[in-house]
Structures are given as C-alpha cells and as structure tokens.
Design a protein around this motif. Structure first.
Motif, PDB file in Angstrom:
ATOM      1  N   LYS A 228      49.452 -49.253 -24.622  1.00 53.25           N
ATOM      2  CA  LYS A 228      49.397 -47.850 -25.021  1.00 53.25           C
ATOM      3  C   LYS A 228      49.131 -46.924 -23.824  1.00 53.25           C
ATOM      4  N   ASN A 229      48.975 -47.475 -22.660  1.00 52.83           N
ATOM      5  CA  ASN A 229      48.762 -46.641 -21.467  1.00 52.83           C
ATOM      6  C   ASN A 229      49.943 -46.699 -20.494  1.00 52.83           C
ATOM      7  N   GLN A 230      51.112 -46.949 -21.013  1.00 51.34           N
ATOM      8  CA  GLN A 230      52.302 -47.029 -20.168  1.00 51.34           C
ATOM      9  C   GLN A 230      52.576 -45.731 -19.410  1.00 51.34           C
ATOM     10  N   HIS A 231      52.170 -44.611 -19.990  1.00 51.35           N
ATOM     11  CA  HIS A 231      52.433 -43.323 -19.315  1.00 51.35           C
ATOM     12  C   HIS A 231      51.729 -43.231 -17.958  1.00 51.35           C
ATOM     13  N   LEU A 232      50.635 -43.969 -17.805  1.00 54.14           N
ATOM     14  CA  LEU A 232      49.937 -43.910 -16.505  1.00 54.14           C
ATOM     15  C   LEU A 232      50.817 -44.426 -15.378  1.00 54.14           C
ATOM     16  N   PHE A 233      51.766 -45.271 -15.707  1.00 52.07           N
ATOM     17  CA  PHE A 233      52.579 -45.936 -14.676  1.00 52.07           C
ATOM     18  C   PHE A 233      53.913 -45.235 -14.416  1.00 52.07           C
TER      19      PHE A 233
ATOM     20  N   GLU B 284      53.444 -42.778  -6.552  1.00 53.53           N
ATOM     21  CA  GLU B 284      53.663 -44.220  -6.689  1.00 53.53           C
ATOM     22  C   GLU B 284      52.352 -45.007  -6.759  1.00 53.53           C
ATOM     23  N   THR B 285      51.293 -44.461  -6.186  1.00 53.78           N
ATOM     24  CA  THR B 285      50.000 -45.169  -6.230  1.00 53.78           C
ATOM     25  C   THR B 285      49.041 -44.581  -7.259  1.00 53.78           C
ATOM     26  N   ALA B 286      49.045 -43.268  -7.411  1.00 58.48           N
ATOM     27  CA  ALA B 286      48.076 -42.644  -8.321  1.00 58.48           C
ATOM     28  C   ALA B 286      48.702 -42.227  -9.638  1.00 58.48           C
ATOM     29  N   GLY B 287      50.018 -42.274  -9.736  1.00 57.33           N
ATOM     30  CA  GLY B 287      50.675 -41.795 -10.951  1.00 57.33           C
ATOM     31  C   GLY B 287      50.567 -40.288 -11.078  1.00 57.33           C
ATOM     32  N   PHE B 288      51.009 -39.764 -12.221  1.00 55.42           N
ATOM     33  CA  PHE B 288      50.870 -38.330 -12.485  1.00 55.42           C
ATOM     34  C   PHE B 288      49.515 -38.020 -13.101  1.00 55.42           C
ATOM     35  N   TYR B 289      48.927 -39.018 -13.773  1.00 50.48           N
ATOM     36  CA  TYR B 289      47.776 -38.729 -14.622  1.00 50.48           C
ATOM     37  C   TYR B 289      46.445 -38.786 -13.882  1.00 50.48           C
ATOM     38  N   ASN B 290      46.480 -39.032 -12.598  1.00 49.53           N
ATOM     39  CA  ASN B 290      45.304 -38.796 -11.755  1.00 49.53           C
ATOM     40  C   ASN B 290      45.444 -37.513 -10.953  1.00 49.53           C
ATOM     41  N   THR B 291      46.381 -36.668 -11.330  1.00 56.37           N
ATOM     42  CA  THR B 291      46.495 -35.338 -10.728  1.00 56.37           C
ATOM     43  C   THR B 291      46.137 -34.304 -11.795  1.00 56.37           C
TER      44      THR B 291
END
Lengths: 470, 470, 470
Positions: free
Chosen positions: A103-108, C403-410
């Motif tokens: 369920k956390n695929q969006h993180l990648f 590529e390392t942090a994704g979008f969701y750590n921004t």
C-alpha cells in the motif's frame, strides 16, 4: 479494479522519435547478451543449497535496504516489514509486512526500485496486475507458490537469467564452504568469490579483533606480526583464487592511500594490533593496506576495486538496535586526487595492474575520476554506484565521464546487489541507459551509428570481461 | 573499405525538430564571424618564422596532451607516439607513431578530440575517408604534402581561419622576440601576447630562481627587493603592452588571494627570496601577488584572468621522465568564496577593473561563480575550461551559470589551445553549443527569438571584445 | 515599435511534442489550485495597513535583490536604482531609476527574474507590450495608476492571487503587531508568522546584544541565564503560535548541530553572554541551539526549517554602506552528513518531528540530502532555494533527489520571496517544472500517467499542507 501491469518496450528511451529509434536499435543488439555480474552481494549459500527463497517478504523486503529505508523514512518501523534486529528475527507476520509495502507503492514513484520491481513482477513472475493494497494478498500467495516451485529455485533462476558469471563478495575469514559445495556439486553455474578484506583491515570495525583471530587460524600465519599478517593476506588471496576470485574489493570511508617505509608500516601495524591506536592510525592503516593490496595484485593478478566514501551506519539508534547495513549509510565528499597519490606514485604506471574506482560523490566524475582514469594506465572507472545506480545516475555518469575518459576507461555494469531477482532488471536498465546515451550522441551527429553499435557491445560484455579478467 | 568522413551540418544540435530548427537559424548568424582568440597557448614563433608544421605526428600528436594522455591511459607509451622527454626528442618513427593513433580512434568516441579532429580532417584538410588503421598511411602522406605547401603554413592558415586576433601567453622572462619579428615583418595578422607571471611568482616552480634572475635582467630592476620586484612587474607589463597584451593570466593551484599590509608583504617576500620558506609561505605569496596584480591592472588597464585549481604534474614518474605539462594535471575542488575575499574586499567594487574567473570544478558554477559574477562589478566568468571545453561541459556551464549571472557576465569563448589547427573546430563547437542552448530557451518559450539572436552575436564577438579590451 | 508581450501557454514545457502534451495535461490539473506559501519574507504590514505599494521602483526594484544585484554586477550603482543605504533612502528619482532597469532588460535574459517579471506585467498588470527603454515611461505611469487603485492594494491582490495561506518570517524580538492588526481587522486572509530566532542565536550578528535585551523584555524571562534564555524561546514560540505560526526557520552559515551536556551547554552560553567568545564558540552555540529548537519542536509541534550555507554580506563595502541583505550573500559548500549527526543522534528517529532541509549547495542533493531524507523519519527536503529557485535549478532538484528520496520526502514549493507580486509567477513556474519533470518520466515510460497526476496534486497542495501542518 486492479491496474494492468505492462512494461513498455521503449521504457527509459528518450521520447524524441529519432533518438528513440536509434536507442531501440542499439538496445536490440545487446538485449539478449549473457549477464556478467563481476561484483555483487548475493549469498553463495543460495546456489550451494538451492533451497526455496521462502515468501515474498523474506525475498523482497527483509534483505532490501532500498525498500525498507524508504518505508522507514515515512515512519514505518523496520520491525513491521520483516527486518531482523540484534534481538532476533522480525516478529512481523510476513503477509502483514507485505501489505505495508503494497500500500506504499507511491513512495517509490520515480525511483529505480519501482523499475526493478516492475520488471521482476512482470518479466520474472508473470503478474499482469500491479501491486497495490488491493492485490497484496494475491501477490503474496502467488509469489509463495512460485517460490515453492522448482523453476524459482536459485539455480534454475540463475540459468533462466542467462548469467555467465556471478561474483559474490567474502571476507578473508570466510571458509568459502558454499563455493566449495557449488564446485563439488557438478552444477555448471559459475559463482565465484571476491576478496573483501575490510573486516581484518578496518581496525574500527566492531569485530576486528575476533576476525583477526579467525584470519590467523584460516591462513595458518602469525597475523600479529606485520610480515605474518601480510603473508596471511597472500595466503587467503591464493585460496580465494581457487574459488574463482579474480578481484578484490575495498570499502573504505575515504580513498586515502599511503606508502610508508617498511619500518613505519610495521610500527603502525604494531600500534593497531596492540590497541589504543588513534582514529588517524586506523585511517592510515587502511590507507597503507590499499597500497599493500595493490602490491599483491601486481603479483597475483587480482583486479582491485575501491568503493570509498560512505559514512557507514550513520543512524546511531538503528545501528545499536539492528546492527550494520540497515540502509543508514550516507555518502560523503571524496577527494581522489590527493588521496590516491601515494598509491599512484608507487604503481600508477604499471601495465599489469587494474584498479577500478567507484564513487558516491558525483562531483568527482568530471573533476577527478575522468581526468585520473583518462591518464593513469592502472585506473578504470566502475559504473555509477548504489544511490546512483539509477537511470538519472547512470546518465550523469556517462555525460560527465565520457568526454574526458572515453568509454574504454570504463568497465561496463555492476549490479552490486544482494537482491538476486533484480539482477536481470538492473542489467536491463543499464543496457537501456547506455543505448539511450549512445543514441543521443548519434542523433546529435557526435558519433556514427556503427561505432555506437560496437561500443554498446563492448560496454555490455567485452569491457567487464577484460577489466575483471573473466 | 574505408568509411566516409562527412561532417553533418546539424552536428551538436538537439534532435528535437523544433529546437534544431531554431539552433540552425541562430548558428547561421555567427557561423562566419571572425575568430577572436583572446587566450591560448599557440607558439608565436610559428607566425614569426612561418615554417612548415612538419608531419602529422609533429603537428597533431606530440604537442596534444588531450591525445597522448588518452593513449597513455590505455598503456601506450608516450615515447611511442612522438612525445619528447627530458632525455631528448622521442625516438619514435613519425609514421609508426601516427599508425598507433590511427588504430586507436575508438578510444576517442564521444570525446571533444574526435569532434575537433573530424573537423580538421574534413574542413581544413579535405579528407573524404575516416582515419583508421587502414587509412593511416594515406593520411600520413597526404598531411605531409599539405603541410609542405604554402597554403598550410602558419600565416596562410591564420588568414584562412579568419582570425581577427590571436593572443599567445608568455612569461615575463620571455624576450617576446617572436612577437617583435611578427611586428617587424609587416604581416597584418594580429598576434598579441599576454602576461603570465607564474614562473616568477610561484616559488615552488622548479625554475623559480633562474627565472627570477632573467626577470631582473630583462626589467633592469632589483628583483631581490620587494619594491624592485613589484617595479619589475610593472616594467614588463608595460613592455608586454607594446606587444599587444591586453590581459594577464594566473594559473595557481588555488584561488587564494591575500591583502597583507606593506610590511607583512615585504617580510613574506624576503622569506621567499631567501629560500627556506614553507609551503604556506609560497601559497600566501601567490595569493598576495594576485592582489598586487589587480592593483597594477587598475593602473595599466590589463584584464586579469585567474585559472585556478589544477594539481599540476600529478604523475610523479611522468614528471621526472618527461617534465611539465604532459597531460598529468588533475583538477581539484576550488573555493572561490573565501579565497577571493581579500582581493574583492580591496578592489571588488571598482568599475575599471575586469577579473575573469575560470574553474576546473564545475560544482562552483551555480554555487559560487554565478553568484559572485552576478554581483561584483569586477568579476566576469570565463568559458568552460580544459576538461570541460566540450559539448557537455559547455552546456553545463550555460545551464548552471545563466540563471544567476545571465549571459552578460560571461565573456564568450576561449579556445585556450596549443593545437593551432583545432582553433576553428573549437570555435565552431562553442558557437553550435551556444546556438543549441539558446534554441532550447526559445523552444521552451523562455526567451524570444530576436533576443536569442542578439545574444549569440554578443557571445561570439562583442562580449570577448569588451572583456579583453580588444 | 514596442514589441508585443505575450506569455506562451507552453512556456517551460519541453519542446518534444509527446512530453509537452503530457506536461500540459498535468499542469492543467493544478493550474488553478490555491497557493500555499508556507515560507517567505513578505511584510505583514502590507496586509495590516493595506496601503498602496507606491510606484514601480518602490515595488519592483528597491526591495528585489535579484534585480539590483544583476544591475550592480554591470557597474550600476544601487543608489541609482532606488536602494536605500545606511545614510537614508535612495536619492534617486523613481522614474529615472525605473528607466535604468527598463533599458537593461537584456541582462536578465535566461534568468528567472525575466520569467517572473513577464508574468507580473502580463498576467497581473495587463501590459501588452514589453518593458524597454522605449516603453519605460508608459510602464512607470501605468503601474503607478494601477497601484493607486483599490484592486492593487495588498489585500485585494492576496485574494485575487487565490492565496490560501501566506507565512511571513519574524524575529522573536518582533511584537507581531501587524499580525495582531490583521487578526483584529476581521479580514479573512490567512497571514501567519514563522519563528526565526537567528538574531538572538547568532552571537556574531551586529545587533545580537540589543536584540537579546528586547527578547528578555518581550518574554519576561531572564535571558542572561541559560535556563531563562531557553524559557524565553518557549515563551515566544507559544506567542508566535497564537499568531498562526506552524514553523520555525534557521538561517545559519553551516548545518552544524551539537548536543552538549547541560553543563557544557550552560558554560558555552555563559561565554556567549559575557562576550569575548571565539568564533568557534559562536558556531558551537548556533549548533547547540538547533538541537534545542528540535527539542522544543517535539513539545510544541512546530516544524523546523534549516536554511544553511550562505556567506552573508560577502561584499564588505556594500555591507558597510548599505547594510545587510543587499544581494551580497554567496553560497558555500555545505556538509550535512557530519554536521547534522548530533541532532539526528538525539532526535532523528522521532515520529512527531519534521525538519525541512534546504541547501544552496546542489552537490548535496544526490550525495547527502536525498540519502538522509530517504532514511530519517524526521527529515524532509525543502524545494530548490534562492539562486536555485529557477527552471534549471528546480529540474536539477527533481532529477537529483527523486531516485533516492522519492517525491514523498519533499514538501512542495516555497516561494520564499519578499516580492509579493511575484508569488503567483513563482508558483506557476514551480507547477510547470513539476509537470514537465513528471511528463518526462511518463513519456519515457518510467511512471504511469495516473500516478503522475496524483503526484502533481500532492506536490502542489497536499505535501506542503502536511509538512507545515497548515
């Protein structure tokens, strides 16, 4: 409704039609080449015992720091996704752990992990729907079935992946029993070792003393004297070569090298052995040992790899609770120009020595690494590494290295992975990115198509074969 | 069958059709502009004596470190490709050397050397087949014939290349006799000198003492006293200006500047002169001299160029055997923000001083150089330099500099070369890359086409003319 | 004839047709989203008093260091373009100043300033011709008319800009009277403060002592004792929260943090208070205070922002004549890995703390910031900042971080501006660049279109809302 999973044939190619057409053509030339994997971290026991990989969580989550570090960054505990700690195996239910990932695929999104996993699910496991919270159970069950079948055991996958050679990485204190077992088994898969002596060179390593003891036992040398210690390395290198090793590997915090006089080297060694050494001593000893390793390579022919520049186990609490290598290594600036000089002064102009340099500090590509490799005969550049083993990272590597070092001072691709199933995916990404980079040069009339065709074949096969003496 | 050699008209332009069409249009505006070469390392004797350049190896291989460093990186000895050593001229047969280069063309794929050589062979020498092992003899013979003809003597080529001005670079200890001879000859080609005082400023230079002596003789000043030493610089700068100099050039290991009190400066000078100085003293003296040079430039109007950040002669054995400048210089990280502050505190806000900054450390483009040049009136940015004088390097320069410093704090292109025949090729690359960069801005609606057209003319001609006061 | 001013609907999108079509589609999804501006430097008095912004020079030139630093770099005095000095307001005639800007538009080609100003003139002020020397008077007069009208007063523009929330930045020594006045006015616009304690933390600040005194008065605490000083911070943070603050902000020269024992911290504080401290003390105190601020954030929930790495007021003469913040701040290399470790050791694994990291050193994106934010639960990455708040800068940020942090750590976009009218322009650029970056991933089959659509909505709205707890 679950969404369809379908890899596009043109993935990773530029959307510019003329560049894309050339990229397709170049990629087609090497798409089916066998895989050479001269540096990585798979477990030789898999191929020795040929047991099932277990379940989806055991195979994909628990060992893959790319995955659990991203989940951790969003507040998801490592315990919950199957990662073991010093206290023992993870208490998490494997299926529940898998659902968290699902369920956390969006993180990648936009990460190489999503490219790799997409390839594995589609090409290797035959899924036709995407992984999501909705399909998590279906995936978990189906992966379990597949892994229980003979076709998904390690040796069968190795053959299916068309791997010509796979190198693992072991410490001098490893008995190499699994490699021996593979050898004895009569199986034809080439799984070789590589000599990674960090645990008996890095005096700051928490197990240094105990490892040194084993090192002495296995080599039969007096590793508490400088000369005996050096002989022990030569002894173990020889043994590793009987298990197929063609290379050594050195993962130091910096690229520092030193070339002390024999007297000074021995004095330093004695301080290290006695304990009570300073951090500078430990650093100087690692530096000196790189030069010693180069000297041994001149004799026994092992290619050297230097992987410097990680601040290991940066997260104190994670280190204390879970131990080493839990996704907490962070890159640092690395200076190659001053740091490598002692080794280069000693051996930089040799014709029978190959030293492959890697970096986590991309600023060194154009500034230091390409100028060094474009001059010194012993130096070659390893591919973009770890955090930079990604489409953008590989592209930056070629863009920043090629104009000064060319293609022929590089050594093709390393997957460098412990995630066995991702190996074909990773090589596929590398071949596509090289095809795309070369295609741009061709489309911009900076390179002829026939030269690009020869180059991509060399990058995929001939250069790694030569650099690693496979 | 030898492959055809044919430069594509669209080379270096994006393969995107709309961007390419704009790039063509912009490039056409400046394609035939005369060449301004305000900084380089050609030999004034060529134009003074106007002798033939000899053979292919003498012209193209022996003096070109871009070429022999790449060959050397692959284990090819410099002796074998015509490079002289301290022991004397290379013993290699020129034709045999040329064949080595010819059969190693693949090493240069994707490098600017291949772009430059392709241009020279096609546009300047009229070859219709590519250089290869197969065509090596044909090339060697044909180049020999051409070089023996009047049309390929230095002055004829200078005129054919449409060079409006060419600056060479000389030490204060140079008599400038070749420039005098050119002047006396009545030939109209403008070949001017530039003042590069490193040999009498860098106390670590192996010839510092002997150079200092000549400096004293030529200037007629007591160069062993601080005041006399400074007067000697003023004297030689004046003399260089009579030979057309409009600029000075400073190639220091770092960008360090200092602004000592007169008393401290004199004390430092005395330590330098007496010998027994520390490495820090030598560094501080170079730093102080940059500020002294700026002070002199305020009086005599010479534009200053600072080229910092190379670890010179990094390869100890090559340096010992072959001497300086043999392709063994490696870039280092460079800090401009702290290092330039003393000079900027003294003269940063002057309106009649121009200091052109170069870098080998691309990380400084967006972080330091563009912010500095986008603020200080005296600072301008030189073009991407040396290892970065390449399509990707030039593109990175514009991408990383323009948003903060604009185009008008840059100074157009420098070829900075000792390879005379490559000058038109290098300027052609620069014009194409600028056209392509501007075309992208236009195609992405970030700049109007008429503004781009004015800009490329300024970059090609007006900005170098103004910055170097030509 | 003046040239027409007309923003192209496709500006900032790739000229590749397939990528552009996707970018249009993604941009359309968020084009009309309300603006969240969780970090910036607008003046709350504007919204409190709702007075006219005056004339074109007062509004656009005098306060905008992006503009006057570029003019200054070309030898144009700050006095001449309306910038006040320590001696008082600029003596320049506003119209004359405006004309200088108008005729130097070419300096801004390719800069974000030209994008922002084009948007303001076209979309906000309705100009149909470009600003130039020829149209300068027309512009000056028309802008004056507009600014005198009710529709161009601060509150009306705030509403027209569809700003959902705007954060200003104040010192603990600010009474927040303007925020109180806004609150009392009944106006519905959400203008909140943020806690920026630098003036009472940076002992090198020229007003440190006087600010400390005010800090004590406003907080009612004994700020000359360590415990009282810490209580004063807690007190003011509470007060700032009553004025809507959800975040703190810290603009330090480096990213250094420290975690001293209470005894050592108190001793350090006493040295700072007594005066006569060393520069290392001042640095250590700033470092310690970041950790103290994190500790307080754990209690009161304020999100922390760290903006390190500027050499402030680099130009000595400008600082002496004009004071702080006059376009003379220059970025420095910044090391996050070692510098943040003390704070991370203490609080890196907390789930209820958010620390947003910014950088002026783009080399840290892929090497340090993405690996840190891709692991530590407390860390998020702020958008590309200041010199890098630009199309190329934003693109590099996404390319090097994702590529390392994704979008969701921004955390989405910050306009970080004191130029109120440019706020919609800046958010528009950010939305376009994110759309274009995502479009490339989709066009290269690295991301599905529906995932890209969800992502751009999160980047525009949901991520800043969550990270700043709005």
């Amino acid at each position: 409704m679950p969404e369809a999973l379908k890899l596009n044939e043109d993935r990773l190619f530029s959307s510019d039609p003329s560049q894309r057409a050339i990229a397709r053509e170049l990629y087609a030339l090497v798409k089916d080449f066998p895989i050479l994997s001269p540096h990585g971290h798979t477990d030789p026991q898999w191929f020795a015992d040929n047991d099932s990989f277990g379940n989806a969580t055991q195979l994909f989550l628990a060992p893959d720091h790319y995955i659990y570090r991203m989940l951790y960054s969003q507040g998801i505990s490592m315990d919950d996704v199957g990662v073991g700690s010093k206290a023992g195996p993870s208490p998490a239910d494997a299926r529940t752990a898998w659902k968290i990932f699902a369920k956390n695929q969006h993180l990648f999104r936009g990460t190489p992990t999503s490219m790799w996993m997409g390839y594995v699910f589609d090409q290797i496991m035959g899924f036709e729907v995407k992984l999501s919270e909705e399909t998590a159970d279906f995936y978990f069950d189906r992966i379990g079935e597949l892994l229980a079948s003979d076709a998904y055991r390690p040796r069968a996958l190795f053959e299916r992946f068309n791997i010509e050679l796979l190198a693992t990485t072991e410490s001098p204190t490893d008995s190499l029993e699994h490699h021996q077992k593979i050898k004895d088994s009569g199986w034809q898969g080439r799984v070789v070792t590589a000599y990674r002596p960090d645990p008996v060179i890095d005096a700051e390593h928490e197990d240094f003393k105990s490892k040194l003891k084993v090192f002495g036992e296995l080599s039969g040398e007096d590793v508490y004297s400088w000369k005996g210690y050096l002989r022990a390395h030569r002894n173990r290198r020889d043994f590793f070569m009987t298990m197929g090793a063609t290379s050594t590997d050195h993962g130091h915090p910096t690229a520092k090298t030193a070339n002390l006089s024999p007297v000074d080297a021995e004095a330093l060694f004695n301080r290290i052995i006695r304990g009570g050494f300073s951090l500078d001593d430990a650093e100087l000893f690692r530096a000196q040992m790189l030069t010693e390793m180069a000297r041994m390579s001149l004799d026994d022919g092992l290619t050297m790899q230097i992987h410097p520049g990680a601040f290991r186990n940066h997260n104190l609490k994670v280190f204390e609770t879970y131990g080493r290598d839990k996704g907490c290594d962070i890159p640092l600036p690395t200076n190659y120009v001053n740091d490598l000089k002692p080794l280069l002064d000693a051996f930089g102009n040799e014709k029978d020595l190959t030293v492959i340099l890697f970096t986590l500090d991309e600023t060194s590509y154009a500034r230091e690494l390409a100028p060094l490799a474009g001059h010194y005969p012993i130096l070659k550049l390893g591919p973009s590494w770890w955090f930079h083993d990604s489409p953008e990272g590989m592209t930056r590597f070629r863009e920043q290295v090629t104009e000064t070092a060319g293609f022929y001072n590089t050594v093709g691709f390393n997957d460098d992975t412990r995630a066995f199933l991702s190996i074909p995916a990773r090589h596929d990404v590398a071949r596509r990115i090289d095809a795309n980079f070369l295609a741009r040069l061709v489309a911009e009339h900076r390179l002829e198509l026939d030269d690009a065709a020869e180059t991509i074949k060399d990058l995929t096969y001939n250069l790694p074969k030569a650099a690693y003496k496979l």
